[in-house]
Write an enzyme that holds these catalytic residues in place. Sequence first.
Site, PDB file in Angstrom:
ATOM      1  N   CYS A   1     -37.847  41.794 125.970  1.00 14.84           N
ATOM      2  CA  CYS A   1     -36.493  41.639 126.492  1.00 14.84           C
ATOM      3  C   CYS A   1     -36.273  42.757 127.509  1.00 14.84           C
ATOM      4  O   CYS A   1     -37.180  43.545 127.762  1.00 14.84           O
ATOM      5  CB  CYS A   1     -35.437  41.622 125.389  1.00 14.84           C
ATOM      6  SG  CYS A   1     -35.234  43.128 124.459  1.00 14.84           S
TER       7      CYS A   1
ATOM      8  N   CYS B   1     -35.528  38.161 129.902  1.00 16.76           N
ATOM      9  CA  CYS B   1     -36.017  39.049 130.956  1.00 16.76           C
ATOM     10  C   CYS B   1     -36.358  38.292 132.237  1.00 16.76           C
ATOM     11  O   CYS B   1     -36.803  38.882 133.209  1.00 16.76           O
ATOM     12  CB  CYS B   1     -37.190  39.896 130.486  1.00 16.76           C
ATOM     13  SG  CYS B   1     -38.653  38.987 130.001  1.00 16.76           S
TER      14      CYS B   1
ATOM     15  N   CYS C   1     -41.383  39.357 133.837  1.00 14.91           N
ATOM     16  CA  CYS C   1     -42.546  39.477 132.958  1.00 14.91           C
ATOM     17  C   CYS C   1     -43.793  39.034 133.723  1.00 14.91           C
ATOM     18  O   CYS C   1     -43.796  37.962 134.331  1.00 14.91           O
ATOM     19  CB  CYS C   1     -42.343  38.596 131.727  1.00 14.91           C
ATOM     20  SG  CYS C   1     -43.627  38.765 130.490  1.00 14.91           S
TER      21      CYS C   1
END
Length: 143
Positions: A12, A86, A90
């Site tokens: 996150c 997120c 990522c």
Amino acid sequence: MTSPKPSVLFVCVHNAGRSQMAQGFLTHLAGDRIEVRSAGTAPADTINPAAVEAMREVGIDITDQTPKVLTPDTVETSTIVITMGCGDTCPYFPGVDYRDWKLDDPAGKDITAVRPIRDEIRTRVEQLIDELSPPSPPDQNHP
């Protein structure tokens, strides 16, 4: 020959609430059957106190955890990467199973608002354990 232990990475933004609770549940419920890690794309300085309290209420202590920065190596060496808000920050690696869990962010919320998030995370973690680590056959020596 046994297959390698699955590795789950929870990601996150701040690695201070959702991912820490998920890591706590998976570690507590799966034991050493699954490698568990968490990280954040912009880690906070400390874990969210409401997340710590919510987990304490169910008997899981996450106070020894600290927010960690997400690295490409951590993603690449994971079997499953579970993102929690997120977005596109990522890193992507072919062959890694990515899943997005849409969950409210507990940041700035009180314990009353964090409890339902915690409970939803537990439900999803239990489903993940069932998928990755089917139960052992019943012990024939014990009814």
